[in-house]
Write a protein that holds these residues in place. Sequence first.
Motif, PDB file in Angstrom:
ATOM      1  N   LEU A 103       0.739  -1.144   0.007  1.00 28.57           N
ATOM      2  CA  LEU A 103      -0.008  -0.097   0.110  1.00 28.57           C
ATOM      3  C   LEU A 103       1.079   1.257  -0.117  1.00 28.57           C
ATOM      4  CD1 LEU A 103      -2.618  -1.036   2.754  1.00 28.57           C
ATOM      5  CD2 LEU A 103      -2.691  -1.264   0.167  1.00 28.57           C
ATOM      6  N   GLU A 104       0.470   2.158  -0.827  1.00 27.89           N
ATOM      7  CA  GLU A 104       0.972   3.667  -0.576  1.00 27.89           C
ATOM      8  C   GLU A 104       0.142   4.612  -0.574  1.00 27.89           C
ATOM      9  OE1 GLU A 104       3.982   3.216  -3.645  1.00 27.89           O
ATOM     10  OE2 GLU A 104       3.667   5.386  -4.454  1.00 27.89           O
ATOM     11  N   ALA A 105       0.484   5.508   0.326  1.00 23.81           N
ATOM     12  CA  ALA A 105      -0.391   6.759   0.730  1.00 23.81           C
ATOM     13  C   ALA A 105       0.466   8.104   0.157  1.00 23.81           C
ATOM     14  CB  ALA A 105      -0.939   6.716   1.997  1.00 23.81           C
ATOM     15  N   ARG A 106      -0.604   8.978  -0.196  1.00 19.93           N
ATOM     16  CA  ARG A 106       0.076  10.473  -0.626  1.00 19.93           C
ATOM     17  C   ARG A 106      -0.272  11.209   0.538  1.00 19.93           C
ATOM     18  NH1 ARG A 106      -1.897  14.376  -4.086  1.00 19.93           N
ATOM     19  NH2 ARG A 106      -3.572  13.310  -4.688  1.00 19.93           N
ATOM     20  N   VAL A 107       0.692  12.022   1.167  1.00 20.43           N
ATOM     21  CA  VAL A 107       0.353  12.911   2.230  1.00 20.43           C
ATOM     22  C   VAL A 107      -0.013  14.378   1.787  1.00 20.43           C
ATOM     23  CG1 VAL A 107       1.218  14.047   4.373  1.00 20.43           C
ATOM     24  CG2 VAL A 107       1.707  11.557   3.818  1.00 20.43           C
ATOM     25  N   LEU A 108      -0.955  15.013   2.128  1.00 18.21           N
ATOM     26  CA  LEU A 108      -1.085  16.288   1.980  1.00 18.21           C
ATOM     27  C   LEU A 108      -1.549  17.068   3.154  1.00 18.21           C
ATOM     28  CD1 LEU A 108      -3.462  16.410  -1.183  1.00 18.21           C
ATOM     29  CD2 LEU A 108      -1.104  16.862  -1.005  1.00 18.21           C
ATOM     30  N   GLU A 109      -0.864  18.163   3.319  1.00 17.41           N
ATOM     31  CA  GLU A 109      -1.107  19.097   4.466  1.00 17.41           C
ATOM     32  C   GLU A 109      -2.282  19.914   4.280  1.00 17.41           C
ATOM     33  OE1 GLU A 109       2.553  21.279   5.516  1.00 17.41           O
ATOM     34  OE2 GLU A 109       3.448  19.592   6.104  1.00 17.41           O
ATOM     35  N   THR A 110      -3.001  19.907   5.210  1.00 19.00           N
ATOM     36  CA  THR A 110      -4.395  20.665   5.092  1.00 19.00           C
ATOM     37  C   THR A 110      -4.692  21.368   6.232  1.00 19.00           C
ATOM     38  OG1 THR A 110      -5.706  18.851   6.071  1.00 19.00           O
ATOM     39  CG2 THR A 110      -5.501  18.888   3.689  1.00 19.00           C
ATOM     40  N   PRO A 111      -3.868  22.593   6.508  1.00 13.40           N
ATOM     41  CA  PRO A 111      -4.018  23.337   7.790  1.00 13.40           C
ATOM     42  C   PRO A 111      -5.506  23.985   7.783  1.00 13.40           C
ATOM     43  CG  PRO A 111      -2.656  24.492   6.064  1.00 13.40           C
ATOM     44  CD  PRO A 111      -2.913  23.020   5.669  1.00 13.40           C
ATOM     45  N   GLY A 112      -5.648  24.520   9.162  1.00 19.01           N
ATOM     46  CA  GLY A 112      -6.966  24.870   9.471  1.00 19.01           C
ATOM     47  C   GLY A 112      -7.623  24.607  10.750  1.00 19.01           C
ATOM     48  N   HIS A 113      -8.200  23.293  10.818  1.00 18.09           N
ATOM     49  CA  HIS A 113      -8.595  22.682  12.052  1.00 18.09           C
ATOM     50  C   HIS A 113      -7.494  22.576  12.988  1.00 18.09           C
ATOM     51  CE1 HIS A 113     -11.099  20.366  14.772  1.00 18.09           C
ATOM     52  NE2 HIS A 113      -9.786  19.082  14.591  1.00 18.09           N
ATOM     53  N   THR A 114      -6.158  22.019  12.750  1.00 20.93           N
ATOM     54  CA  THR A 114      -5.174  22.508  13.388  1.00 20.93           C
ATOM     55  C   THR A 114      -3.936  23.053  12.273  1.00 20.93           C
ATOM     56  OG1 THR A 114      -4.171  20.035  12.827  1.00 20.93           O
ATOM     57  CG2 THR A 114      -5.456  20.525  14.978  1.00 20.93           C
ATOM     58  N   ALA A 115      -2.934  23.386  12.958  1.00 26.63           N
ATOM     59  CA  ALA A 115      -2.031  24.101  12.029  1.00 26.63           C
ATOM     60  C   ALA A 115      -1.268  23.127  11.155  1.00 26.63           C
ATOM     61  CB  ALA A 115      -0.871  25.035  12.918  1.00 26.63           C
ATOM     62  N   ASP A 132      -9.990  15.373  10.729  1.00 27.45           N
ATOM     63  CA  ASP A 132     -11.166  16.281  11.007  1.00 27.45           C
ATOM     64  C   ASP A 132     -10.973  17.624  10.075  1.00 27.45           C
ATOM     65  OD1 ASP A 132     -11.885  14.866  13.065  1.00 27.45           O
ATOM     66  OD2 ASP A 132     -10.976  16.255  14.631  1.00 27.45           O
ATOM     67  N   THR A 133     -10.403  17.438   8.947  1.00 26.14           N
ATOM     68  CA  THR A 133     -10.428  18.463   7.919  1.00 26.14           C
ATOM     69  C   THR A 133     -11.820  18.358   7.300  1.00 26.14           C
ATOM     70  OG1 THR A 133      -8.056  18.661   7.712  1.00 26.14           O
ATOM     71  CG2 THR A 133      -9.352  19.632   5.962  1.00 26.14           C
ATOM     72  N   CYS A 168     -13.789   9.918   7.568  1.00 27.46           N
ATOM     73  CA  CYS A 168     -13.152  11.074   8.096  1.00 27.46           C
ATOM     74  C   CYS A 168     -13.402  10.570   9.798  1.00 27.46           C
ATOM     75  CB  CYS A 168     -14.290  12.209   8.067  1.00 27.46           C
ATOM     76  SG  CYS A 168     -15.907  12.063   8.353  1.00 27.46           S
ATOM     77  N   GLY A 169     -13.036  11.522  10.673  1.00 27.43           N
ATOM     78  CA  GLY A 169     -12.735  11.348  11.920  1.00 27.43           C
ATOM     79  C   GLY A 169     -13.919  11.248  12.908  1.00 27.43           C
ATOM     80  N   HIS A 170     -15.254  11.677  12.564  1.00 23.96           N
ATOM     81  CA  HIS A 170     -16.192  11.734  13.286  1.00 23.96           C
ATOM     82  C   HIS A 170     -17.687  11.520  12.633  1.00 23.96           C
ATOM     83  CE1 HIS A 170     -14.357  13.863  16.885  1.00 23.96           C
ATOM     84  NE2 HIS A 170     -13.863  14.402  15.971  1.00 23.96           N
ATOM     85  N   GLU A 171     -18.738  10.926  13.293  1.00 23.44           N
ATOM     86  CA  GLU A 171     -19.911  10.700  12.761  1.00 23.44           C
ATOM     87  C   GLU A 171     -20.759  11.980  13.342  1.00 23.44           C
ATOM     88  OE1 GLU A 171     -21.569   7.984  11.035  1.00 23.44           O
ATOM     89  OE2 GLU A 171     -22.522   9.734  10.762  1.00 23.44           O
ATOM     90  N   TYR A 172     -20.571  12.965  12.391  1.00 23.61           N
ATOM     91  CA  TYR A 172     -21.293  14.309  12.566  1.00 23.61           C
ATOM     92  C   TYR A 172     -22.210  14.385  11.344  1.00 23.61           C
ATOM     93  CZ  TYR A 172     -17.842  15.981  15.668  1.00 23.61           C
ATOM     94  OH  TYR A 172     -16.947  16.240  16.912  1.00 23.61           O
ATOM     95  N   THR A 173     -22.413  13.421  10.603  1.00 21.50           N
ATOM     96  CA  THR A 173     -23.172  13.686   9.243  1.00 21.50           C
ATOM     97  C   THR A 173     -24.596  14.560   9.295  1.00 21.50           C
ATOM     98  OG1 THR A 173     -21.824  11.751   8.665  1.00 21.50           O
ATOM     99  CG2 THR A 173     -23.355  12.568   6.756  1.00 21.50           C
ATOM    100  N   LEU A 174     -25.383  13.570  10.311  1.00 22.45           N
ATOM    101  CA  LEU A 174     -26.828  14.093  10.573  1.00 22.45           C
ATOM    102  C   LEU A 174     -26.857  15.583  10.625  1.00 22.45           C
ATOM    103  CD1 LEU A 174     -29.735  13.559  10.349  1.00 22.45           C
ATOM    104  CD2 LEU A 174     -29.735  12.380  12.408  1.00 22.45           C
TER     105      LEU A 174
END
Length: 256
Positions: A103-115, A132-133, A168-174
């Motif tokens: 397996l191979e994952a690409r990492v992207l920085e997505t600042p906002g929620h945390t730095a 949590d982005t 994603c990190g949470h069940e906030y969908t509703l």
Amino acid sequence: MAAEIRLVPCLSDNYAVILRDPASGAVILIDAPEAAPIERALDAEKWKLTHILVTHHHGDHVQGIPALKQKYRPTVIGPKEAANGGMLDQTVGDRDTVKVGSLEARVLETPGHTAGHIIYIFEREKLLFAGDTLFAIGCGRAIERPAAVLWNSLLKFRDLAGDTKMYCGHEYTLANARFAVTVDPKNAALKARLAAVEKLRAANKPTLPSTMAEERATNPFLRADDPAIAEAVGMKGADAAAVFTEIRERKNSFRG
Ligand SMILES: [Zn+2]
């Protein structure tokens, strides 16, 4: 053989995800909100945890790591911001590649929620771990960086293939869907998705994964440059970052 995936509910509304590479037997955990349910999920499959990938430093994403480390001795990989306390064996940043077995994952920085928040994209498996982005029909709060920075980060998600599965990190969908219809009231796809999400939650089922095609069509936080949303919030002609900031602030105080 396709990677095997288990979604593990943790704490009150967090999710961890376990990903197994059948080719190598490697078992990857994405975020560790709580050790016990993750251990139970691993034991049920007789899987031995080999790697933990961390998205950001918040406690409800890392506090399970010490116990899991002690039991399985996995390699723990994450952003620099999560390196305090010696929990990480390796730090990664923007455009790095994480290789585990086949397996191979690409990492992207997505600042906002945390730095220093990062996301993991398994291109070949079409899997996205957004932390949590990005949430299903929502996004994280802009806690450590201004909303405009978070908007720029969210733009990075829009190029992903439509059939990419989004975890994603949470069940906030509703709650997210109920808010989304207030800022995108004419979106038929969103209304249909709200109904589907209501049904899933009434049956106590997870709403994840979604797909990037669904998110692009229904998530207002990916659509802040859509004139229909600007108009719905009384900001016709305003730039997308300003519209995004407005809807992020409205969501903060939304009680639906
Ligand atoms: Zn967080």
